[in-house]
Write a protein that holds these residues in place. Structure first.
Motif, PDB file in Angstrom:
ATOM      1  N   THR A 119       0.832  -1.218   0.000  1.00 19.23           N
ATOM      2  CA  THR A 119       0.000   0.000   0.000  1.00 19.23           C
ATOM      3  C   THR A 119       0.861   1.261   0.000  1.00 19.23           C
ATOM      4  O   THR A 119       0.526   2.249  -0.661  1.00 19.23           O
ATOM      5  N   LEU A 120       1.955   1.240   0.737  1.00 20.39           N
ATOM      6  CA  LEU A 120       2.837   2.408   0.771  1.00 20.39           C
ATOM      7  C   LEU A 120       3.489   2.647  -0.590  1.00 20.39           C
ATOM      8  O   LEU A 120       3.627   3.800  -1.035  1.00 20.39           O
ATOM      9  N   ARG A 121       3.883   1.591  -1.251  1.00 19.31           N
ATOM     10  CA  ARG A 121       4.450   1.758  -2.592  1.00 19.31           C
ATOM     11  C   ARG A 121       3.391   2.241  -3.575  1.00 19.31           C
ATOM     12  O   ARG A 121       3.684   3.007  -4.490  1.00 19.31           O
ATOM     13  N   GLU A 122       2.142   1.797  -3.362  1.00 20.73           N
ATOM     14  CA  GLU A 122       1.061   2.196  -4.256  1.00 20.73           C
ATOM     15  C   GLU A 122       0.834   3.708  -4.216  1.00 20.73           C
ATOM     16  O   GLU A 122       0.520   4.322  -5.237  1.00 20.73           O
ATOM     17  N   ASP A 180       4.987   6.223  -1.456  1.00 16.82           N
ATOM     18  CA  ASP A 180       5.795   6.434  -0.253  1.00 16.82           C
ATOM     19  C   ASP A 180       6.867   5.346  -0.167  1.00 16.82           C
ATOM     20  O   ASP A 180       6.786   4.422   0.649  1.00 16.82           O
ATOM     21  N   GLU A 181       7.884   5.471  -1.000  1.00 20.81           N
ATOM     22  CA  GLU A 181       8.943   4.460  -1.034  1.00 20.81           C
ATOM     23  C   GLU A 181       9.741   4.442   0.264  1.00 20.81           C
ATOM     24  O   GLU A 181      10.160   3.392   0.736  1.00 20.81           O
ATOM     25  N   ALA A 182       9.947   5.639   0.841  1.00 15.38           N
ATOM     26  CA  ALA A 182      10.686   5.694   2.108  1.00 15.38           C
ATOM     27  C   ALA A 182       9.910   4.984   3.208  1.00 15.38           C
ATOM     28  O   ALA A 182      10.478   4.244   4.014  1.00 15.38           O
ATOM     29  N   GLY A 183       8.585   5.191   3.237  1.00 13.19           N
ATOM     30  CA  GLY A 183       7.768   4.510   4.228  1.00 13.19           C
ATOM     31  C   GLY A 183       7.772   3.003   4.025  1.00 13.19           C
ATOM     32  O   GLY A 183       7.795   2.235   4.998  1.00 13.19           O
ATOM     33  N   LEU A 238       9.565  -2.321   5.785  1.00 18.68           N
ATOM     34  CA  LEU A 238      10.304  -3.559   5.553  1.00 18.68           C
ATOM     35  C   LEU A 238      11.366  -3.762   6.626  1.00 18.68           C
ATOM     36  O   LEU A 238      11.542  -4.872   7.145  1.00 18.68           O
ATOM     37  N   ALA A 239      12.052  -2.677   6.986  1.00 21.84           N
ATOM     38  CA  ALA A 239      13.074  -2.777   8.028  1.00 21.84           C
ATOM     39  C   ALA A 239      12.452  -3.150   9.370  1.00 21.84           C
ATOM     40  O   ALA A 239      12.984  -3.981  10.109  1.00 21.84           O
ATOM     41  N   ASP A 240      11.294  -2.543   9.690  1.00 26.19           N
ATOM     42  CA  ASP A 240      10.625  -2.867  10.950  1.00 26.19           C
ATOM     43  C   ASP A 240      10.203  -4.330  10.989  1.00 26.19           C
ATOM     44  O   ASP A 240      10.342  -5.009  12.012  1.00 26.19           O
ATOM     45  N   CYS A 241       9.665  -4.805   9.879  1.00 27.29           N
ATOM     46  CA  CYS A 241       9.198  -6.195   9.836  1.00 27.29           C
ATOM     47  C   CYS A 241      10.360  -7.176   9.912  1.00 27.29           C
ATOM     48  O   CYS A 241      10.268  -8.206  10.583  1.00 27.29           O
ATOM     49  N   ARG A 242      11.450  -6.858   9.224  1.00 31.51           N
ATOM     50  CA  ARG A 242      12.599  -7.757   9.277  1.00 31.51           C
ATOM     51  C   ARG A 242      13.303  -7.686  10.622  1.00 31.51           C
ATOM     52  O   ARG A 242      14.073  -8.595  10.962  1.00 31.51           O
ATOM     53  N   ALA A 243      13.047  -6.633  11.379  1.00 30.15           N
ATOM     54  CA  ALA A 243      13.558  -6.594  12.748  1.00 30.15           C
ATOM     55  C   ALA A 243      12.799  -7.579  13.623  1.00 30.15           C
ATOM     56  O   ALA A 243      13.330  -8.085  14.618  1.00 30.15           O
ATOM     57  N   GLN A 244      11.545  -7.876  13.252  1.00 31.55           N
ATOM     58  CA  GLN A 244      10.769  -8.891  13.962  1.00 31.55           C
ATOM     59  C   GLN A 244      11.234 -10.296  13.584  1.00 31.55           C
ATOM     60  O   GLN A 244      11.337 -11.171  14.431  1.00 31.55           O
TER      61      GLN A 244
END
Length: 563
Positions: A536-539, A542-545, A550-556
């Protein structure tokens, strides 16, 4: 200084670092479809009160005898679930991995006399085996294989071998490897005599007799041999049975790199300088060659070869590393500890997120099954092979399938070949589905040609759409009366995700984003919600978002399946 002369606290340090390293290799992600029917199998045994089960989960083999040679594993799975919960099965996996390779490390210390050699070879073996380490009973065979090597090296009494095989034959079919390896372990290579050879033969026959103590007797002992010799069996084309050089299925990147180590180690044993310090261990060479032949036949045996290779190389590497000064040994141990901590740092030790990714829990049709169960829908379902066990676990036979992961322990060749034709979309595949007697067709929405298959079935005019979600498509025969009047709770994460993807496809990125965030508030590690929010953010540009998400999720959980 040899291991026997080293203070116990120093040995404990090596084993502790080993345990951390072994745990770091316990995060293999795999859609372990077998786990679900093993859980259901344990429940079925207790509910029916017998080990001699008749199939109640499929419509193609209904009432047939299911030769469940892993019944004890099923009971352990279900018992663990009852005691600790579903997600805690990750701890079962990690405990088995640490136990298996910790015992291997101890064995290699005995063979090499050097802790550095033992730990390095144990980690190498696990690194080669890691892609195959999922939540399945085959982990028992890895553990039992190492225990068998321990018993052979210390020439344990017969009753200990017998007890091992009694458990092994009822836990996993890998017991046959143990019977093949046993003569190598016991054979008197240095002081052979007819009496000694006869003793080996008697012990082998005794262990074979012990393996008869299972619900199906001799059939279970014969089964692995007949299956191994039936090269033409279509079940041998399942990805895990293919040779390691063939495409598809699980791959072990280190396997081919490790193959030269076997001839190099053999050459090392033959060098005059080393030959005076260490003898060629003929028994471990035989075990290594046997497991290598098996691994080249089927990639599923690669972990066994990795263990055997480590055992063969241990005495040689022990000579090379055994004289390292104490300072260098502590430096090496510190470096390995740093590697262990760096490997573990990105991964969670909490059960829920680990289970979610290690089993690819998110890839199963949770929402569709929820809807069917809330509406009390029952019937014959031609389902995706990997989803069969999940349907057994959730519906206990109310949604009976055409075929599932129990493969040739229940189903005939024709059933499997028919399924493969449907999977490939061969000409006439619709006839196979309809002639099977299926009332429903359940398939992934975005895998294995699911959308195309649904379109063809609907175009025939003999099928109707019952339910669609972001993960699954469910169709029914036109004459089957089905009405879904009861929905799932609005706070269901699977419903919110499915609706979110629908909103996104309709161009409503804001509502899709709200759904994704609602799921992440409850399950911050959820793979589907992470991917939906990123989409949704890419849509909206908001590439930065999207990158932060992605970084937050991969931190999980640092999964490659997060996009």
């Amino acid at each position: 200084m040899t291991e026997s002369g080293r203070p116990s606290w120093q040995s404990a340090c090596w084993y502790l670092v080993g345990a951390l390293l072994f745990l770091g290799f316990g995060f293999t992600e795999m859609a372990g479809s077998d786990l679900w029917w093993h859980l259901a199998g344990g429940r079925e045994i207790l509910e029916q009160g017998t080990l001699w089960l008749r199939d109640t989960w499929s419509y193609s083999a209904a009432g047939e005898r299911w030769r469940n040679h892993e019944w004890l594993s099923d009971l352990v799975f279900y018992g663990w679930y009852q005691l600790f919960g579903l997600h805690s099965l990750v701890y079962w996996k990690w405990l088995l991995v640490i136990a298996c390779f910790g015992l291997l490390q101890a064995l290699l210390v005995r063979l090499s006399g050097a802790q550095p050699a033992a730990l390095l070879l144990s980690v190498l073996a696990l690194a080669v085996a890691a892609p195959f380490i999922d939540m399945r009973p085959h982990l028992y065979s890895l553990l039992a294989f190492v225990v068998l090597l321990h018993l052979g090296v210390r020439r344990a009494p017969f009753w200990q071998f017998a007890l091992l095989f009694l458990l092994w034959v009822n836990l996993h079919g890998g017991f046959m490897l143990g019977l093949l390896v046993l003569p190598f372990l016991l054979f008197p290579f240095r002081q052979s005599s007819w009496a000694a050879v006869w003793r080996v033969a008697l012990w082998e026959l005794g262990c074979i007799a012990v393996c008869m103590l299972n619900p199906d007797g001799a059939k279970v002992v014969i089964y692995p041999l007949t299956y191994a010799l039936q090269a033409e069996s279509p079940f041998r084309q399942i990805a895990e049975w293919l040779p390691p050089w063939m495409p598809g299925g699980i791959q072990s990147p280190l396997f081919f790199w490790c193959l030269p180590l076997l001839p190099l180690a053999l050459l090392g044993y033959c060098l005059p300088l080393l030959r005076r310090q260490v003898h060629l261990p003929w028994w471990s060479l035989g075990v290594a060659l046997l497991t290598l032949a098996m691994a080249l036949t089927s990639r599923r045996f690669i972990p066994l070869f990795a263990i055997a290779l480590a055992v063969f190389a241990a005495p040689l590497l022990g000579v090379l590393l055994g004289r390292l000064r104490a300072g260098l040994q502590w430096t090496l141990l510190g470096a390995l500890l740093l590697v262990a901590l760096l490997r573990l740092a990105p991964y969670p030790l909490q059960a829920a997120p680990a289970f979610h990714y290690l089993t690819a829990e998110y890839s199963y049709p949770h929402l569709t099954v929820d809807v069917l169960q809330r509406n009390r829908v029952q019937g014959r379902v031609f389902a995706y092979y990997n989803w069969g066990g999940f349907l057994h676990w959730r519906s206990d036979g109310a949604l009976s399938v055409y075929i599932d992961g129990r493969a040739n322990t229940l189903y005939g060749d024709a059933v499997y070949l028919n399924y493969v034709s449907v999977l490939r979309g061969d000409p006439g595949w619709i006839d196979i589905v309809e002639q099977s007697g299926a009332e429903y067709f359940l398939w992934p929405a975005r895998l294995a040609g699911g959308a195309h298959k649904a379109k063809e079935l609907l175009a025939s005019g003999r099928w109707k759409r019952v339910y669609s979600s972001s993960s699954a498509i469910l169709l029914a025969r036109q004459e089957v009366p089905v009405q879904l009047s009861v929905g799932v709770p609005a706070d269901s994460p699977w419903w919110q995700l499915s609706e979110g993807w629908r909103f996104l496809l309709q161009g409503d990125a804001d509502r899709a984003q709200r759904n994704a965030r609602a799921v992440l508030e409850k399950y911050s590690y959820h793979q589907g919600a992470c991917n939906l929010l990123g989409a949704t953010l890419r849509e909206v540009g908001d590439e930065a978002g999207a990158a932060r998400n992605l970084a937050d999720c991969r931190a999980q959980f640092p999964s490659v399946f997060l996009r």
